[in-house]
Design a protein around this motif. Structure first.
Motif, PDB file in Angstrom:
ATOM      1  N   ALA A 184       0.829  -1.215   0.000  1.00 34.22           N
ATOM      2  CA  ALA A 184       0.000   0.000   0.000  1.00 34.22           C
ATOM      3  C   ALA A 184       0.861   1.262   0.000  1.00 34.22           C
ATOM      4  O   ALA A 184       0.552   2.241  -0.688  1.00 34.22           O
ATOM      5  N   SER A 185       1.966   1.256   0.771  1.00 34.26           N
ATOM      6  CA  SER A 185       2.828   2.439   0.801  1.00 34.26           C
ATOM      7  C   SER A 185       3.504   2.646  -0.552  1.00 34.26           C
ATOM      8  O   SER A 185       3.667   3.790  -0.997  1.00 34.26           O
ATOM      9  N   ARG A 186       3.876   1.552  -1.205  1.00 34.20           N
ATOM     10  CA  ARG A 186       4.489   1.697  -2.530  1.00 34.20           C
ATOM     11  C   ARG A 186       3.483   2.276  -3.523  1.00 34.20           C
ATOM     12  O   ARG A 186       3.832   3.144  -4.333  1.00 34.20           O
ATOM     13  N   ARG A 194       6.371   9.178 -10.000  1.00 33.18           N
ATOM     14  CA  ARG A 194       5.995   9.678 -11.322  1.00 33.18           C
ATOM     15  C   ARG A 194       6.498  11.099 -11.528  1.00 33.18           C
ATOM     16  O   ARG A 194       7.019  11.448 -12.592  1.00 33.18           O
ATOM     17  N   ILE A 195       6.356  11.939 -10.495  1.00 35.30           N
ATOM     18  CA  ILE A 195       6.856  13.316 -10.593  1.00 35.30           C
ATOM     19  C   ILE A 195       8.373  13.317 -10.749  1.00 35.30           C
ATOM     20  O   ILE A 195       8.936  14.070 -11.564  1.00 35.30           O
ATOM     21  N   ALA A 196       9.061  12.462  -9.966  1.00 28.09           N
ATOM     22  CA  ALA A 196      10.520  12.394 -10.058  1.00 28.09           C
ATOM     23  C   ALA A 196      10.947  11.940 -11.454  1.00 28.09           C
ATOM     24  O   ALA A 196      11.904  12.476 -12.033  1.00 28.09           O
ATOM     25  N   GLY A 197      10.232  10.957 -12.008  1.00 28.72           N
ATOM     26  CA  GLY A 197      10.569  10.508 -13.356  1.00 28.72           C
ATOM     27  C   GLY A 197      10.346  11.588 -14.400  1.00 28.72           C
ATOM     28  O   GLY A 197      11.140  11.724 -15.346  1.00 28.72           O
ATOM     29  N   GLU A 214      -3.853  14.920 -11.629  1.00 28.99           N
ATOM     30  CA  GLU A 214      -3.710  13.600 -11.033  1.00 28.99           C
ATOM     31  C   GLU A 214      -2.823  13.622  -9.793  1.00 28.99           C
ATOM     32  O   GLU A 214      -2.421  12.564  -9.301  1.00 28.99           O
ATOM     33  N   THR A 215      -2.510  14.783  -9.287  1.00 30.92           N
ATOM     34  CA  THR A 215      -1.639  14.903  -8.114  1.00 30.92           C
ATOM     35  C   THR A 215      -2.464  14.791  -6.844  1.00 30.92           C
ATOM     36  O   THR A 215      -3.479  15.481  -6.708  1.00 30.92           O
ATOM     37  N   PRO A 216      -2.088  13.929  -5.905  1.00 32.42           N
ATOM     38  CA  PRO A 216      -2.827  13.844  -4.628  1.00 32.42           C
ATOM     39  C   PRO A 216      -2.816  15.178  -3.893  1.00 32.42           C
ATOM     40  O   PRO A 216      -1.903  15.999  -4.061  1.00 32.42           O
ATOM     41  N   SER A 217      -3.844  15.385  -3.084  1.00 37.93           N
ATOM     42  CA  SER A 217      -3.981  16.665  -2.388  1.00 37.93           C
ATOM     43  C   SER A 217      -2.783  16.952  -1.484  1.00 37.93           C
ATOM     44  O   SER A 217      -2.416  18.106  -1.287  1.00 37.93           O
TER      45      SER A 217
END
Length: 470
Positions: A184-186, A194-197, A214-217
């Protein structure tokens, strides 16, 4: 390299798993403690009630025997083998004594219980190294006393039996829980990867904003700050490109003229021609110096996101310095410089700001008014409670010229005085940084040129110069 500098920071996923590994046993221990206390209370309540009922039953039996005159010593024998079912009789004890402590009724374990004349209620005893929970009850007339007892070990076995039935499955499920948390943490940290990539795959010139849809709050404040940083970097790059292009464009012609005048002054044998070339060379150097200074000042104020410092402004030393700097030009052109202050107790344009930038603003206004005023005219700085004005005696500006004021490197045609065409842009930007606006127009009687910087715009004939000079 120190230990702290050489240690790689832990990943968020590893931190989460370590936190679970620490928190889970701690919470488990707390849960066991609470459950044990609760179970102990319930078991004690149940068995204590049974001991009280047993003692009451014995009291009733003794009362019946006493009424018939049959109150004699009675030893209770255990039932035949197999007659106790699943009960463990060695865990229970029952005894009764007369008022003098002589046994009246007892079983195998009850015979070991001590007689206590004044004992009443529950007592925890150690008998032959075994912990017992004993309930003593005295007859109302003191003729006998009854004791009903149970081993404490029996209660503890029941408590741990209940807890083990609940805790064992939980312990067996702990590895599966940790695996589920790792997965779940992964999954939860996938947006970070995804942002780092996305950032790693970009080239040095890519400053496009990161998508927010699509970015979490939890990550939106960070992504929003990064996008704002990208915008500031892009704005700074645009300013640098514009500055470089402007400098290359504007310096090309003066440098070519300086080179030509230098060649004339160096190669000419005519003293008059040489003197003329040297004068032109000196004027070109002065114009170059002013152009470079103005470009650096404009670059500085354009790069400012806000005021580097803000404090109450004292206009007296600012005006004195500006007048002193402009005096040589004013004397050469026979311009009379003046300053009108508001009548006390009114203050001249109360303002919290950067005195250094406001000095640049006022110097550009006074310098422009002095350069473009008719020779022998006047330039006046007028302070009001909410604005300052710089006026000269020049002819009113045409509407088409007012519309183009503030364009870089643009100067009115037919000007004999040198200039760079950047002064108005500098003034506009400094005014914006201080929350002010700039307007151009004529005096109330329709004569002269007035540059007004203040909080409130007045005058129907004025042209607003509140253009952000970025």
């Amino acid at each position: 390299m120190s230990g702290d500098a050489g240690r790689r920071p832990q990943s968020l996923q590893r931190r989460l798993l370590l936190a679970v590994l620490v928190a889970a046993p701690l919470l488990w221990a707390i849960t066991v403690g609470v459950a044990t206390d609760s179970a102990q209370t319930e078991v004690d309540e149940m068995f204590d009630s049974e001991l009280i009922r047993l003692a009451g039953t014995v009291h009733g039996a003794l009362s019946g025997m006493a009424a018939k005159g049959e109150l004699t010593e009675i030893e209770l024998k255990p039932p035949a083998e197999g007659g106790t079912g699943a009960a463990e009789l060695e865990d229970m004890g029952l005894a009764a004594w007369d008022g003098d402590g002589r046994p009246l009724l007892y079983d195998e374990q009850g015979a070991r219980l001590p007689w206590r004349r004044d004992a009443s209620g529950f007592v925890d005893l150690q008998v032959d190294g075994i912990a017992w929970r004993v309930y003593y009850q005295q007859a109302a007339d003191g003729r006998w006393s009854v004791a009903a007892a149970q081993r404490q070990e029996e209660r503890d076995e029941l408590i741990w039996g209940l807890l083990s039935g609940q805790l064992a499955p939980w312990l067996l499920m702990l590895p599966a829980l940790l695996l589920a948390l790792a997965w779940a943490s992964r999954r939860a940290l996938e947006p970070v990867r995804r942002i780092a990539g996305d950032l790693e795959g970009r080239d040095a010139d890519s400053l496009r904003p990161l998508p927010l849809d699509e970015t979490p709050s939890e990550l939106r404040p960070i992504v929003g700050s990064m996008n704002a940083l990208f915008e500031r970097i892009e704005a700074a790059r645009q300013r640098e490109r514009r500055f470089t292009a402007d400098a290359a464009h504007e310096l090309r012609t003066p440098l070519a003229l300086l080179r030509a005048q230098w060649d004339v002054a160096r190669n000419s044998s005519d003293p008059g021609e040489r003197a003329h070339a040297e004068g032109r060379l000196e004027a070109g150097i002065a114009r170059m110096d002013r152009l470079v200074s103005q470009m650096l000042a404009l670059s500085r104020v354009e790069a400012a996101e806000g005021l580097p410092q803000r404090r109450p402004v004292d206009w007296v030393p600012i005006v004195g310095q500006v007048m002193s700097d402009t005096l040589p030009l004013a004397e050469r052109r026979r311009i009379e410089l003046g300053c009108d202050w508001p009548e006390p107790p009114a203050q001249p344009l109360p303002l919290d700001g950067d005195p250094a930038l406001l000095e640049i603003l006022l110097r550009n206004l006074v310098d422009n008014a002095t350069r473009y005023a008719p020779e022998g005219g006047s330039v006046t700085v007028v302070f009001e409670p909410d604005a300052l004005r710089v006026e000269n005696d020049g002819p009113p500006l045409a509407p088409e010229l007012l519309q183009r004021l503030g364009e870089r490197f643009r100067r009115p045609e037919g000007q004999a005085e040198s200039g760079s065409g950047l002064g108005v842009s500098i003034v506009q930007r400094i005014a914006v940084l201080h929350g002010l606006e700039m307007r151009y127009g004529a005096r109330a009687d329709g004569t002269g040129v007035v540059a007004r910087v203040g909080r409130v715009a007045t005058g129907p004939a004025e042209h607003r110069g509140h253009r952000d000079a970025r």
